[in-house]
Design a protein around this motif. Structure first.
Motif, PDB file in Angstrom:
ATOM      1  N   GLU A   1     -30.216-133.935 -19.394  1.00 15.46           N
ATOM      2  CA  GLU A   1     -30.608-132.958 -20.413  1.00 15.46           C
ATOM      3  C   GLU A   1     -31.084-131.667 -19.772  1.00 15.46           C
ATOM      4  O   GLU A   1     -30.792-130.566 -20.252  1.00 15.46           O
ATOM      5  CB  GLU A   1     -31.712-133.562 -21.288  1.00 15.46           C
ATOM      6  CG  GLU A   1     -32.161-132.637 -22.414  1.00 15.46           C
ATOM      7  CD  GLU A   1     -33.238-133.280 -23.282  1.00 15.46           C
ATOM      8  OE1 GLU A   1     -33.759-132.601 -24.169  1.00 15.46           O
ATOM      9  OE2 GLU A   1     -33.544-134.468 -23.048  1.00 15.46           O
TER      10      GLU A   1
ATOM     11  N   ALA B   1     -29.243-127.962 -20.211  1.00 16.12           N
ATOM     12  CA  ALA B   1     -30.009-126.822 -20.715  1.00 16.12           C
ATOM     13  C   ALA B   1     -29.894-125.623 -19.786  1.00 16.12           C
ATOM     14  O   ALA B   1     -29.822-124.469 -20.227  1.00 16.12           O
ATOM     15  CB  ALA B   1     -31.473-127.232 -20.889  1.00 16.12           C
TER      16      ALA B   1
ATOM     17  N   TRP C   1     -26.120-124.164 -20.012  1.00 19.85           N
ATOM     18  CA  TRP C   1     -25.543-123.957 -21.338  1.00 19.85           C
ATOM     19  C   TRP C   1     -25.045-122.527 -21.525  1.00 19.85           C
ATOM     20  O   TRP C   1     -23.927-122.304 -22.000  1.00 19.85           O
ATOM     21  CB  TRP C   1     -26.573-124.322 -22.402  1.00 19.85           C
ATOM     22  CG  TRP C   1     -25.997-124.388 -23.785  1.00 19.85           C
ATOM     23  CD1 TRP C   1     -26.092-123.462 -24.767  1.00 19.85           C
ATOM     24  CD2 TRP C   1     -25.214-125.458 -24.323  1.00 19.85           C
ATOM     25  NE1 TRP C   1     -25.430-123.878 -25.889  1.00 19.85           N
ATOM     26  CE2 TRP C   1     -24.872-125.111 -25.650  1.00 19.85           C
ATOM     27  CE3 TRP C   1     -24.778-126.670 -23.816  1.00 19.85           C
ATOM     28  CZ2 TRP C   1     -24.121-125.938 -26.456  1.00 19.85           C
ATOM     29  CZ3 TRP C   1     -24.021-127.503 -24.628  1.00 19.85           C
ATOM     30  CH2 TRP C   1     -23.700-127.131 -25.936  1.00 19.85           C
TER      31      TRP C   1
ATOM     32  N   PHE D   1     -26.928-132.068 -27.604  1.00 20.12           N
ATOM     33  CA  PHE D   1     -26.061-130.923 -27.344  1.00 20.12           C
ATOM     34  C   PHE D   1     -24.637-131.106 -27.870  1.00 20.12           C
ATOM     35  O   PHE D   1     -23.957-130.108 -28.122  1.00 20.12           O
ATOM     36  CB  PHE D   1     -25.998-130.649 -25.833  1.00 20.12           C
ATOM     37  CG  PHE D   1     -27.291-130.143 -25.254  1.00 20.12           C
ATOM     38  CD1 PHE D   1     -27.619-128.800 -25.313  1.00 20.12           C
ATOM     39  CD2 PHE D   1     -28.190-131.013 -24.656  1.00 20.12           C
ATOM     40  CE1 PHE D   1     -28.802-128.334 -24.776  1.00 20.12           C
ATOM     41  CE2 PHE D   1     -29.369-130.557 -24.119  1.00 20.12           C
ATOM     42  CZ  PHE D   1     -29.687-129.212 -24.181  1.00 20.12           C
TER      43      PHE D   1
END
Length: 494
Positions: A97, A101, A104, A143
């Motif tokens: 994760e 992030a 992205w 996501f």
């Protein structure tokens, strides 16, 4: 921003191979009929497998890019993966994760340039089961919310490469249930006789395709052209070393070049070896012409003369001291030494009499000069002097140094220093005293140190005490806050 509508196009079943996960004995035969079929182009297959072979023992990460289509006859919505965006640096741990992030925004920029659609992501688990972990499930749900987006897990094992396609669903076991997919072949992967050449080498999948009918014999086709290089893009997000905090490097020893031997000298006739002669003494000045006052005078070499048996005193030459004068100086020094001995003896006697109070004399002496006698105390005895007690130092305690957490503590100290350095850079950047490049160097240094610390922390975290556990949580929160501060600076990522 509204996503583009799916393109109307028939499903390319004629140039595809269906791959089904190998089921256990007694299980039903997979049909491959699943919502949102996935077609994996061979260029993207080769790119993913090359990425895995480049880092078989460390976790890899990347995104799956392609297009979304709808079959005009059946109305089935299907996806075609034709490109991969990979992180060109291995990741540590399983917190995907955090990785998603950070990447992205860069991934969205790549999608805009390629006019592609995000169809999923892939990850590897060296030494773990072939299924999504708890962190992977959280990453996919947060996501990748579209129903056609997939997660691909691959691993390199001793018997070969294994993999699996996963998509979130209503069942609780979706993170452990592999899906079927289609391999989309290149034109040169289909031979003239209908046989198909596959790039998939996964040991836990089995191909299922109807046997194509054999036609009349044809002339042998020319050899196929070499396959084009796999289509992939690399993310150069994290540098290998920080600019302002150089990593320790090994010393390189450069051997000296051998000296070229000089050519041997030509033989010559032996000449007699010259005997060094002492320089001649300067000639004495003529007695008739005395040197003027103030002119420099040359001192001749001193002359030596042996004394005869009668003890004759040599003549006094220039620059020499008479023997009588030397004897008088020696007598003066002896006199001074005798005076010092007398004064020192008197001082010692006074110290013995007045300070020590008449303690027994050393060396068996019974009396002192100057008429001094031992002082008599009460009872007719000389007062005894008790020496002061000597302080004894306690023996140093032997300390056992525990080296189990030495590297973790050293890395945590270095990371704390880098965090303070970054906060100082943030203050300077707010006052416009440094630019984005200087701020990015501090950010990159923290990322590299966190990777090294996380690798060592994974091995020792189970044995952390309360202090190290609290410090570990503080470092994690500080590194996470650095990420947010760098985002607010609106500086381009390095």
């Amino acid at each position: 921003m509204t996503a583009p509508a799916p393109v109307s196009q028939a499903m390319p079943m004629a140039r595809a191979i269906l791959w089904n996960p190998v089921k256990k004995e007694g299980a039903g035969r997979p049909s491959g009929r699943a919502p949102y079929p996935v077609f994996f182009q061979q260029e993207a297959v080769a790119a993913l497998q090359d990425h895995l072979k480049a880092s078989p023992q460390q976790a890899i990460f990347g995104f799956l890019i392609g297009s979304l289509y709808r079959d005009p006859e059946t109305g089935v919505l299907y996806a075609v993966i034709d490109k991969t965006l990979r992180l060109n640096q291995a990741i540590y741990g399983d917190k995907t994760e955090v990785v998603v992030a950070r990447l992205w925004d860069r991934m969205q920029e790549q999608l805009t340039k390629t006019s592609g659609r995000l169809l999923g992501w892939y990850h590897s688990h060296p030494g773990q089961a072939l299924s999504l972990t708890t962190h992977d499930v959280e990453t996919h749900v947060k996501f990748f919310t579209e129903p056609w987006q997939v997660a691909v897990i691959v691993a390199s094992e001793p018997e070969g490469i294994v993999g699996g396609f996963f998509r979130s669903g209503s069942s609780q076991a979706w993170a452990e249930t592999a899906l079927s997919f289609y391999e989309l072949l290149q034109p040169d992967s289909i031979r003239a006789d209908g046989k198909k050449r596959s790039f998939i080498t996964w040991k836990n999948y089995k191909a299922f395709n109807p046997v194509s009918a054999k036609g009349p014999a044809k002339a042998p086709a020319p050899p196929p052209a070499p396959a084009p290089p796999p289509v992939t893009d690399d993310f150069k997000i994290i540098k290998s070393s920080a600019d302002d905090e150089p990593a320790p490097s090994a010393t390189v020893f450069v051997p000296h070049e051998p000296r070229v031997p000089a050519p041997p000298p030509q033989p010559r006739a032996k000449a007699p070896t010259p005997v060094p002669t002492p320089p001649p003494p300067p000639p004495p000045p003529p007695p008739a012409a005395p040197s003027p006052r103030g002119a420099p005078r040359r001192t001749p070499a001193p002359s030596f003369r042996l004394l005869d048996e009668r003890g004759e005193t040599p003549a006094v030459g220039k620059g020499r001291t008479p023997l009588r004068r030397r004897r008088s100086r020696r007598g003066l020094w002896l006199t001074l030494l005798a005076v010092l001995l007398i004064v020192g003896g008197g001082a010692a006697a006074g110290y013995w009499y007045y300070v020590l109070g008449g303690a027994p004399l050393p060396f068996g002496l019974k009396s002192l000069p100057f008429g001094l006698r031992p002082r008599v105390g009460p009872g007719g005895r000389a007062p005894s002097v008790t020496p002061p007690p000597t302080a004894t130092r306690p023996a140093p305690e032997s300390r056992v140094v525990d080296t189990t957490f030495a590297r973790v503590d050293r890395l945590s100290d270095t990371l704390s220093t880098a965090l303070r350095n970054y906060h100082d850079r943030t203050a300077l950047f707010a006052r416009q005293q440094i630019d984005c490049a200087a701020l990015a160097r501090g950010y990159v240094a923290i990322q590299n140190l966190w990777i090294n610390y996380a690798a060592e922390r994974k091995e020792r975290i189970a044995s952390f005490d309360a202090r190290r556990a609290a410090r570990d949580q503080g470092l994690y929160a500080s590194v996470d806050s650095v990420e947010g501060q760098f985002e607010k600076s609106r500086c381009p990522r390095p």
